[in-house]
Design a protein around this motif. Structure first.
Motif: not given
Ligand SMILES: *[C@@H]1O[C@H](CO)[C@@H](O)[C@H](O)[C@H]1NC(C)=O
Length: 372
Positions: A162-170, A306-317
């Motif tokens: 049910s990954c898709w449902s968690f991606s959707t609710t997120g 797989h369905g997931v949620l993108l919440v942020g990003y970081g730059s190179a370091g």
């Protein structure tokens, strides 16, 4: 090609170096829940040298595993040993992450796919709205919706595809937060039980609970149904044998519109910053053995499963060890807080690794005030 290598693991904020070796001996390190570090030494032929049985019993204890019969136990032990060898291969192909024992180490790759993923339908509907192109000049170097209160803690889909449902609710939880200032945990079970929306391009391919679904169809369902109830009012059971218990009078968040974002990392970042967390699809093959770090495999299929949620990003370091840190996306997963980095995954940005840029959707929520 066989080569010696060294790697590190992230242990909260602590970096622990593992040894590089001239010999055929390689070390696989895994994070444990306590402060004890489990080391698994594997020799050149991939056989566990130091007490495979011992490591298997640690694994069983740590993840509360028990098996119905001696036969089953012996079979799972075999799979466990194969997964240690697989983690070692993943480590070589993906040196900026740490791979090792996870809660999925007693499952074959196909059992894992069948039970813990669940993305159905690999194409975006042809009539999907395209997100408007946003300016990308003033994007911050680093961005994380977790710091801004738009992300609920990682949930656990259990043995249900049910990954898709968690991606959707997120995604809707984030959009609702942006629209109203309230963070409310929304119901996956409503989607599992009630959403049977079909892909117009692929007749017969419909959202089907623990047997898989697609985020865009779930947004379509949510739009038509009027919205989603809260997690509290419609709790997750992780099975799809129940009937639909949707109560329209208890809608907590509603979809205004949703659209798909073009395969362009700057547009993905701009939509993330402007509209909140995004529903994304990914190939999860490295996630079965992922422990921590930035996953950036040399080779990864772009077959989305797989369905997931993108919440942020970081730059190179530069990390305080010699390996260069790559720019990455921060992904919220739905396998509980004991998986990965407290339930999250980092995957490198820049070349559509594991298909992460291929199917990205943004959703806007209706401004409503919800009274509990
Ligand atoms: C989607 O809905 C939001 C909120 O109502 C609105 O601000 C936005 O303009 C809409 N976007 C599109 C593409 O219709």
């Amino acid at each position: 090609m066989h080569q010696s290598f060294s790697f590190f693991i992230v242990f909260s904020f602590l970096f622990i170096s593992a040894i590089s070796s001239e010999t055929e001996t390689e070390t696989l390190s895994v994070r444990s829940d306590g402060d004890q570090l489990i080391r698994q030494v594997v020799d050149g032929d991939g056989e566990l040298r130091l007490g495979a049985e011992h490591h298997f019993s640690l694994f069983k204890r740590r993840f509360g595993k028990s098996y119905g019969s001696q036969e089953e136990h012996d079979y799972r032990f075999k799979v466990f040993k194969a997964n240690i060898r697989r983690a070692k291969r993943h480590q070589k192909l993906d040196p900026s992450a740490a791979h090792g024992v996870t809660q999925f180490s007693d499952l074959t790759a196909s059992e894992f796919r069948r039970t813990y993923l669940g993305l159905r339908g690999l194409r975006l509907p042809s009539d999907a709205n395209k997100a408007p192109i946003l300016p990308t000049d003033d994007l911050p170097a680093d961005f994380d919706w977790r710091d801004r209160g738009a992300v609920t803690p990682p949930k656990n889909q259990g043995s249900c595809g049910s990954c898709w449902s968690f991606s959707t609710t997120g995604a809707l939880e984030g959009a609702h937060f942006l629209a109203t200032g309230e963070l409310i945990s929304l119901s996956e079970q409503q989607l599992v039980d009630c959403d049977h929306e079909c892909d117009p391009d692929e007749p017969g391919s419909c959202d089907s609970g623990c047997n898989g679904g697609l985020m865009n169809s779930a947004f379509e369902y949510t739009l038509k149904a009027g919205g989603l109830m809260t997690e509290k009012d419609y709790p997750y059971t992780g099975t799809d044998r129940g009937t639909c218990k949707f109560d329209k009078t208890k809608i907590a968040a509603s979809v205004a519109n949703f659209s798909v974002i073009s395969l362009n990392e700057d547009q993905i970042a701009a939509n993330l910053v402007n509209n909140g967390p995004l529903a994304v699809a990914i190939n999860a093959v490295y996630m079965q053995t992922y422990v921590s770090g930035v996953s950036c495999p040399y080779i990864c299929s772009k077959r989305l499963d797989h369905g997931v949620l993108l919440v942020g990003y970081g730059s190179a370091g530069y990390a305080p060890v010699r390996m260069k840190e790559k720019p990455y996306w921060i992904i919220k997963n739905s396998w509980g807080e004991n998986w990965g980095e407290n339930g999250f995954y980092k995957i490198c940005r820049g070349r559509n690794i594991c298909g992460v840029d291929s199917m990205v959707s943004t959703v806007a929520a209706v401004h409503t005030t919800f009274q509990q």
